[in-house]
Design a protein around this motif. Structure first.
Motif, PDB file in Angstrom:
ATOM      1  N   HIS A   1       0.810  -1.175  -0.107  1.00  0.00           N
ATOM      2  CA  HIS A   1      -0.022   0.119  -0.108  1.00  0.00           C
ATOM      3  C   HIS A   1       0.801   1.182  -0.022  1.00  0.00           C
ATOM      4  N   GLY A   2       0.519   2.113  -0.737  1.00  0.00           N
ATOM      5  CA  GLY A   2       1.179   3.251  -0.898  1.00  0.00           C
ATOM      6  C   GLY A   2       2.398   3.453  -1.910  1.00  0.00           C
ATOM      7  N   GLU A   3       2.324   2.271  -2.731  1.00  0.00           N
ATOM      8  CA  GLU A   3       3.337   2.128  -3.829  1.00  0.00           C
ATOM      9  C   GLU A   3       2.702   2.077  -5.076  1.00  0.00           C
ATOM     10  N   CYS A   4       3.329   2.409  -6.320  1.00  0.00           N
ATOM     11  CA  CYS A   4       2.463   2.157  -7.435  1.00  0.00           C
ATOM     12  C   CYS A   4       3.709   2.010  -8.591  1.00  0.00           C
ATOM     13  N   TYR A   5       3.263   1.705  -9.630  1.00  0.00           N
ATOM     14  CA  TYR A   5       4.228   1.540 -10.855  1.00  0.00           C
ATOM     15  C   TYR A   5       3.711   2.372 -11.968  1.00  0.00           C
ATOM     16  N   LEU A   6       4.714   3.511 -12.348  1.00  0.00           N
ATOM     17  CA  LEU A   6       4.177   4.386 -13.269  1.00  0.00           C
ATOM     18  C   LEU A   6       5.100   4.016 -14.593  1.00  0.00           C
ATOM     19  N   ILE A   7       4.078   3.646 -15.575  1.00  0.00           N
ATOM     20  CA  ILE A   7       4.722   3.240 -16.976  1.00  0.00           C
ATOM     21  C   ILE A   7       4.427   4.217 -17.915  1.00  0.00           C
ATOM     22  N   TYR A   8       5.255   4.756 -18.551  1.00  0.00           N
ATOM     23  CA  TYR A   8       5.142   5.677 -19.694  1.00  0.00           C
ATOM     24  C   TYR A   8       4.738   4.935 -20.978  1.00  0.00           C
ATOM     25  N   TYR A   9       3.877   5.425 -21.781  1.00  0.00           N
ATOM     26  CA  TYR A   9       3.352   4.490 -22.856  1.00  0.00           C
ATOM     27  C   TYR A   9       4.720   4.384 -23.905  1.00  0.00           C
ATOM     28  N   THR A  10       5.537   5.259 -24.135  1.00  0.00           N
ATOM     29  CA  THR A  10       6.573   5.268 -24.962  1.00  0.00           C
ATOM     30  C   THR A  10       7.647   4.193 -24.451  1.00  0.00           C
ATOM     31  N   ASP A  11       7.558   3.877 -23.071  1.00  0.00           N
ATOM     32  CA  ASP A  11       8.456   2.912 -22.794  1.00  0.00           C
ATOM     33  C   ASP A  11       8.061   1.363 -23.079  1.00  0.00           C
ATOM     34  N   ILE A  12       6.782   1.326 -23.600  1.00  0.00           N
ATOM     35  CA  ILE A  12       6.079  -0.150 -23.544  1.00  0.00           C
ATOM     36  C   ILE A  12       6.504  -0.562 -25.008  1.00  0.00           C
ATOM     37  N   GLU A  13       6.965  -1.768 -25.054  1.00  0.00           N
ATOM     38  CA  GLU A  13       7.436  -2.249 -26.442  1.00  0.00           C
ATOM     39  C   GLU A  13       6.117  -3.104 -26.910  1.00  0.00           C
ATOM     40  N   ASN A  14       5.655  -3.987 -26.081  1.00  0.00           N
ATOM     41  CA  ASN A  14       4.234  -4.848 -26.397  1.00  0.00           C
ATOM     42  C   ASN A  14       3.692  -5.095 -24.938  1.00  0.00           C
TER      43      ASN A  14
END
Length: 149
Positions: free
Chosen positions: A86-99
């Motif tokens: 709790h209190g943590e998250c994963y931020l993923i930029y769309y430009t970093d996604i390969e698939n």
């Protein structure tokens, strides 16, 4: 390859970002359907007790269970909130996604597998297949097409 996506404390997310879509943990429509079904069963003599139980459980869940945000989509990134920390998250930029790949599970929660451009594979539990796929198609495909031009 250097990527910006990483695990963060929720308090360290970018300030004032606009949320396009949000997925929450409580299935409100399903609980309302169960409540209506319970209410209808109250008027059946042989199913009265079942109606009381359905109304009680759906009412309790609607009123007292938490409705936490599990995923947020913005224009530039997606945020997956971690339920085990709790209190943590994963931020993923769309430009970093390969698939990405959506895996449906029969007796467990569905999973979204995301492969980043640095070959790191991330797995997140998913509660709403349609919303996840719609937003990933909207953002990820568009961003990848922009990079190729």
């Amino acid at each position: 390859m250097k990527i910006k996506s990483n695990r963060f404390k929720c308090r360290n997310l970018p300030a004032n970002y606009v949320v396009d879509a949000r997925i929450k943990s409580k299935p409100i429509m399903s609980m309302c359907f169960v409540a209506v079904t319970g209410f209808i069963l109250l008027f059946q003599d042989s199913y009265f007790f079942m109606g009381v139980l359905l109304l009680f459980f759906s009412g309790y869940s609607l009123l007292f269970s938490k409705n936490q945000t599990t995923v947020e989509f913005s224009d530039d990134f997606v945020v997956f909130y971690l339920d085990d920390h709790h209190g943590e998250c994963y931020l993923i930029y769309y430009t970093d996604i390969e698939n990405y790949e959506y895996q449906r599970k029969l007796f467990d929660t569905d999973v979204v597998k995301i492969k980043l451009k640095n070959q790191k594979i991330l797995e997140f539990k998913s509660l709403d297949r349609r919303k996840i796929q719609k937003n990933f198609k909207k953002h990820v495909v568009y961003k990848i097409e922009d990079d190729e031009e």
